[in-house]
Write a protein that holds these residues in place. Structure first.
Motif, PDB file in Angstrom:
ATOM      1  N   TYR A  82      23.806 -17.383  22.740  1.00 43.49           N
ATOM      2  CA  TYR A  82      23.437 -16.010  23.039  1.00 43.49           C
ATOM      3  C   TYR A  82      24.416 -15.424  24.039  1.00 43.49           C
ATOM      4  O   TYR A  82      24.572 -15.933  25.138  1.00 43.49           O
ATOM      5  CB  TYR A  82      22.022 -15.973  23.593  1.00 43.49           C
ATOM      6  N   GLN A  83      25.066 -14.374  23.612  1.00 41.70           N
ATOM      7  CA  GLN A  83      25.988 -13.723  24.534  1.00 41.70           C
ATOM      8  C   GLN A  83      25.516 -12.294  24.776  1.00 41.70           C
ATOM      9  O   GLN A  83      25.245 -11.557  23.843  1.00 41.70           O
ATOM     10  CB  GLN A  83      27.398 -13.698  23.952  1.00 41.70           C
ATOM     11  N   GLU A  84      25.459 -11.963  26.030  1.00 45.22           N
ATOM     12  CA  GLU A  84      24.960 -10.634  26.414  1.00 45.22           C
ATOM     13  C   GLU A  84      25.812  -9.527  25.801  1.00 45.22           C
ATOM     14  O   GLU A  84      25.318  -8.471  25.457  1.00 45.22           O
ATOM     15  CB  GLU A  84      24.979 -10.516  27.939  1.00 45.22           C
ATOM     16  N   GLY A  97      15.989 -11.255  21.153  1.00 48.69           N
ATOM     17  CA  GLY A  97      16.595 -12.272  21.998  1.00 48.69           C
ATOM     18  C   GLY A  97      17.907 -12.785  21.452  1.00 48.69           C
ATOM     19  O   GLY A  97      18.329 -13.890  21.748  1.00 48.69           O
ATOM     20  N   GLY A  98      18.556 -12.003  20.630  1.00 45.36           N
ATOM     21  CA  GLY A  98      19.860 -12.382  20.092  1.00 45.36           C
ATOM     22  C   GLY A  98      20.518 -11.165  19.506  1.00 45.36           C
ATOM     23  O   GLY A  98      19.943 -10.080  19.532  1.00 45.36           O
ATOM     24  N   PRO A  99      21.712 -11.330  18.985  1.00 47.87           N
ATOM     25  CA  PRO A  99      22.377 -10.183  18.369  1.00 47.87           C
ATOM     26  C   PRO A  99      21.534  -9.603  17.232  1.00 47.87           C
ATOM     27  O   PRO A  99      20.953 -10.338  16.437  1.00 47.87           O
ATOM     28  CB  PRO A  99      23.675 -10.768  17.824  1.00 47.87           C
ATOM     29  N   THR A 100      21.479  -8.293  17.192  1.00 46.44           N
ATOM     30  CA  THR A 100      20.630  -7.628  16.208  1.00 46.44           C
ATOM     31  C   THR A 100      21.312  -7.616  14.850  1.00 46.44           C
ATOM     32  O   THR A 100      22.444  -7.160  14.723  1.00 46.44           O
ATOM     33  CB  THR A 100      20.378  -6.182  16.638  1.00 46.44           C
ATOM     34  N   THR A 148      27.262  -9.375  22.962  1.00 49.91           N
ATOM     35  CA  THR A 148      27.031  -9.121  21.540  1.00 49.91           C
ATOM     36  C   THR A 148      25.650  -8.518  21.369  1.00 49.91           C
ATOM     37  O   THR A 148      24.656  -9.235  21.395  1.00 49.91           O
ATOM     38  CB  THR A 148      27.108 -10.432  20.742  1.00 49.91           C
ATOM     39  N   ILE A 149      25.607  -7.209  21.218  1.00 52.42           N
ATOM     40  CA  ILE A 149      24.273  -6.636  21.080  1.00 52.42           C
ATOM     41  C   ILE A 149      23.895  -6.456  19.621  1.00 52.42           C
ATOM     42  O   ILE A 149      22.738  -6.411  19.293  1.00 52.42           O
ATOM     43  CB  ILE A 149      24.103  -5.312  21.849  1.00 52.42           C
ATOM     44  N   LEU A 187      19.980  -0.867  18.751  1.00 51.80           N
ATOM     45  CA  LEU A 187      20.537  -2.228  18.726  1.00 51.80           C
ATOM     46  C   LEU A 187      20.241  -2.932  20.039  1.00 51.80           C
ATOM     47  O   LEU A 187      19.866  -4.103  20.067  1.00 51.80           O
ATOM     48  CB  LEU A 187      22.053  -2.167  18.513  1.00 51.80           C
ATOM     49  N   GLN A 213      17.892  -6.157  20.543  1.00 51.44           N
ATOM     50  CA  GLN A 213      18.435  -7.369  21.151  1.00 51.44           C
ATOM     51  C   GLN A 213      17.472  -7.887  22.208  1.00 51.44           C
ATOM     52  O   GLN A 213      17.269  -9.095  22.353  1.00 51.44           O
ATOM     53  CB  GLN A 213      19.798  -7.051  21.764  1.00 51.44           C
TER      54      GLN A 213
END
Lengths: 213, 648
Positions: free
Chosen positions: A48-50, B289-292, A52-53, B281, B285
């Protein structure tokens, strides 16, 4: 004239051609479409990288021998209820990856319908690739490699079994698409003349008017 | 569960196909026809319109022939628009020099757009600017004249606009004046042209009366209002309805989406959509809890559209689709988000019980408003509002409780202190009572005063100055009589020598005028002396006698000062005449100047003095004595000053 556009790109190498392609991801939800893209674009899986939304829209550049291919990757919602909206997404796309889950026979069936739809409705020279994701889960496999391979050959698709988790074949499938994509010819009458901005051959591209706008 | 899904899974193939029965797929936008059939139908319809128009002209006298009110309205607004155009166009021919003046009522906004790109134009130069304005102007005129023709459909106008973008793009690559520009700058120029032209043409091109955009707007608005009961759960959307952070993001994305209607240029509308989608987005997220992925994103967007119910949604979407540079809509982030918005709207339009995975009758009941699900967004909002309020109030109460406790503690401490203080005081008072028993004595105060008097009578020490008096002739008899306060008055010039000096000089010089000389010092002494004496009385009476003595000492020397005066005469013997004259000449103007002032102020001063005297009747008795003493002191000081002058 042909090489004029090349050096003007600030990030392009002197003689490199830059082609931009729109690539659509299709497939049932939870087959790992976005994981596949995230692995390709960010090289990450589940970390999980902040920063990368979103994995819904991403771009990534691939270098072939003398061309730079810029992929613009459009993710689509895989849920069945949104299926009818898909044509809006793949309108004007030059490439599509249909993803299925090797551990789920149903997703393969869905993939087949996607392929059929693409062949019928999308632009005629769209490059379609079939990706059997989650290849690392070999013991849970439901869709045999041979079966999918045969189907792909039959329909003229690129085919690879991938794993976003381990990274197997992820870059390879995108590279294969990049190689197969036409990079210098004019775009056919798919009504997507403006969709693909070939910086290289722009003058010729612009003269071709779309017939069924 | 899955079977249920499966049931809703496939739309019938025939539904997708063209209504005309040709083997192509149809499109919702084209009334279910394929593109070819759609165009043919359109052509037919247009021919019909032309025919009808001809008919209309024949029976122009009877506008009642219009059956539909809406059609009538459209016709009227058309007419109005044409009239407006006439007015807008009239100034064109007059001042063609300025490109801005061309665009009639939108001049201000067009200028704002121009100002926005000022930086770009300063970079690319004036040549490019004039050329691009030329292009925009010709396009504007052409489109305006096209739009005036009622037979031109909006799609044709859209095609013109798209052609303009393409031609402009080609021109930027070919024309000489654009050579040397980077592709970014070219793109910006095209953006500018689009924005400028569309801002000016917005009035004609947005929701034109010839289309059914307005009806569609109303329809979708009504539809969304009907669907207000749809919750995130229905859409398979993972929005966390209870988190305040997510709430705020939902609200801000709704605000962005609503902002779309207030912008004019297609790019700006696209920008609003982009900002809205980025916020979605972001919020997804937070929820996931992760990339959408698109699987999460699209339902969330649908949810936001349902909750926002943006004004003129369909008109806005059509306007952007028609007049935004198509290359922007087909690719790029903005294009992606806009496609998603179109998908969301299309989904809402075609929403059925199947797409929400619920039984048909339940769906119908919801739609007719017979039942309202408990878990709707609104109810969740209300609940959350309550929770939020409770939380806020709890924190406030906590704070208040703390402060209350602190105050109570302080009150306790104060109470203890007060009790202690009371006890202590009581103790002290009782101690004092014990130690010093109360005695009542007869009052002897007058007796006391009398007793003190004889003590004062034994005061020979103040008489000691008598010894000094022997040398001074005049004050001799008076000084012994005077008490110490009177003695301070002569001492005053000593202390305030600087201020007094001048007066004394004058008195000396104008010695002939006895009355003045007498009066002046008297007043003066009264004026200042009274103040000084008062001050001195209060502050330091003891040190006065010595100062007096010292003054007297100095005075003592002064009468015996002829010796310093003599050397003056001897030393300045050649200058005598001059010195005496020079000594007098400067003094005369001074004298006259002040004498004038004195003449004027004398009476005034006298009055003042008398007033003061009345105010201070105690000192009145001493005045004559003071007068004489002062005159003596003045004389002495005059002598010393003479001596000082000569020395200088």
């Amino acid at each position: 004239m042909a090489n004029k556009a090349g050096p003007q790109r600030p990030n392009g190498t002197a003689q490199a051609k830059i082609c931009q392609f729109k690539l659509v991801l299709l497939g049932e939800s939870a087959v790992g479409k976005s994981s596949l893209v995230l692995r390709f674009v960010k090289g990450q899986f589940h970390e999980y990288q902040e920063s990368t939304i979103g994995a819904a829209f991403l771009t990534q550049t691939v270098c072939l021998d003398d061309t730079t291919v810029k992929f613009e990757i459009w993710d689509t919602a895989g849920q069945e209820r949104y299926h009818s909206l898909a044509p809006m997404y793949y309108r004007g796309a030059q490439a599509a990856i249909v993803v299925y889950d090797v551990t789920n026979q149903d997703t393969f069936g869905r993939a087949k319908t996607w392929v059929k739809e693409l062949q019928r409705q999308a632009s005629p020279n769209i490059v379609i690739a079939l990706a059997g994701n989650k290849a690392d889960l070999a013991n849970k496999r439901c869709v045999e490699y041979e079966e999918a391979q045969a189907y792909a050959e039959e329909n003229g698709l690129l085919f690879m079994e991938t794993s976003a988790k381990t990274g197997t074949n992820v870059n390879e499938i995108f590279l294969a698409i990049a190689k197969k994509l036409p990079k210098s010819e004019t775009i056919g009458g798919s009504g997507s003349g403006q969709g693909r901005r070939l910086v290289e051959s722009d003058t010729t591209a612009k003269t071709s008017t779309s017939c069924c706008k | 569960m899955y079977t249920l899904k499966k049931a809703s899974l496939r739309i019938d193939e025939s539904y997708l196909k063209c209504k005309n029965g040709c083997d192509y797929y149809g499109n919702e936008e084209w009334g279910g026809y394929c593109s070819k059939c759609h165009w043919e139908r359109k052509k037919e319809a247009r021919l019909e319109v032309v025919e009808r128009g001809a008919l209309k002209e024949k029976q122009q006298q009877s506008p009642l022939g219009f059956a539909k009110f809406e059609e009538k309205k459209r016709y009227q607004s058309d007419k109005k628009a044409k009239l407006l155009k006439v007015f807008a166009k009239s100034p064109n021919s007059k001042d063609r020099g300025k490109p801005e003046s061309l665009f009639g009522p939108e001049t201000g906004e067009a200028e704002a757009v121009h100002a926005e790109y000022q930086e770009l134009f300063s970079k690319v130069g004036a040549k490019v600017e004039t050329d691009i304005h030329k292009c925009i102007r010709s396009f504007y005129k052409k489109l305006l004249s096209d739009a005036e023709n009622p037979l031109t459909s909006i799609d044709e106008l859209s095609e013109r606009a798209q052609n303009f973008y393409q031609i402009l793009t080609a021109r930027l690559d070919e024309e000489n004046c654009y050579r040397g520009l980077s592709s970014e700058e070219k793109e910006q120029l095209i953006d500018y042209a689009e924005k400028y032209a569309m801002t000016c043409l917005y009035r004609i091109l947005f929701c034109p009366a010839t289309t059914t955009d307005e009806d569609k707007d109303l329809y979708i608005q009504k539809r969304i209002r009907q669907l207000n009961w749809v919750s995130a759960k229905h859409l398979d959307c993972g929005i966390d309805e209870t988190s305040t952070e997510v709430h705020d993001l939902v609200y801000s994305s709704i605000t962005e989406l609503l902002g779309m209607d207030s912008t004019k240029a297609p790019q700006d509308k696209l920008g609003c959509v982009m900002r809205c989608c980025r916020k979605i987005l972001h919020l997804m997220q937070k929820c996931v809890g992760g990339p959408t992925s698109a699987d999460d994103f699209l339902p969330a967007l649908i949810f936001v559209v349902l909750k926002a119910n943006p004004a003129r949604l369909k008109s806005n979407i059509n306007y952007v689709t028609r007049f935004c540079n198509a290359s922007k809509l087909m690719s790029g982030e903005g294009g992606y988000y806009f496609t998603n918005l179109c998908c969301a709207v299309s989904f809402i339009e075609n929403l059925t019980y199947e797409s929400l995975n619920m039984p048909e009758d339940e769906f119908n009941q919801y739609m007719s408003g017979k039942i309202i699900p408990s878990g709707t967004w609104e109810s969740a909002l209300i609940m959350c509002e309550g929770m939020h309020l409770i939380n806020e109030n709890l924190t406030i109460f906590g704070d208040l409780r703390k402060r209350h406790a602190a105050i109570m503690m302080e009150i306790e401490a104060l109470k203890d202190e007060m009790i202690k203080f009371q006890d202590e005081m009581l103790e002290r008072v009782s101690d004092l009572r014990e130690n010093v028993p109360l005695e009542l004595r007869p009052i002897r105060e007058p007796m006391d005063i009398d007793a003190e008097d004889p003590a004062i009578a034994d005061l020979p020490p103040p008489l000691s100055p008598q010894i000094v008096e022997e040398r001074v002739q005049q004050p001799r008899p008076r000084s012994p009589r005077q008490d110490s306060p009177e003695w301070q008055i002569p001492s005053y010039p000593d202390e305030a020598l600087v201020t007094v000096n001048y007066d004394i000089d004058l008195s000396d010089l104008s010695g002939g005028e006895a009355s003045q000389a007498d009066d002046q010092p008297m007043h003066h002494s009264l004026d200042t002396g009274s103040v000084a004496s008062l001050d001195l009385f209060r502050t330091s009476p003891p040190p006065l006698p010595p100062s007096n003595l010292s003054l007297l000492d100095s005075n003592q020397i002064s009468p015996s000062l002829p010796s310093p005066i003599k050397p003056l005469q001897s030393s300045s013997s050649p200058y005598q005449g001059f010195s005496s004259q020079g000594w007098q000449i400067p003094s005369i103007p001074c004298d006259t100047g002040t004498s004038c002032f004195e003449e004027r102020s004398q009476k005034h001063l006298h009055e003042q003095g008398q007033q003061q005297l009345q105010h201070q009747p105690v000192q009145q008795n001493n005045v004559p004595a003071q007068d004489q003493e002062n005159s003596l002191g003045v004389k002495i000081l005059g002598n010393t000053l003479e001596a000082l002058d000569s020395l200088l």
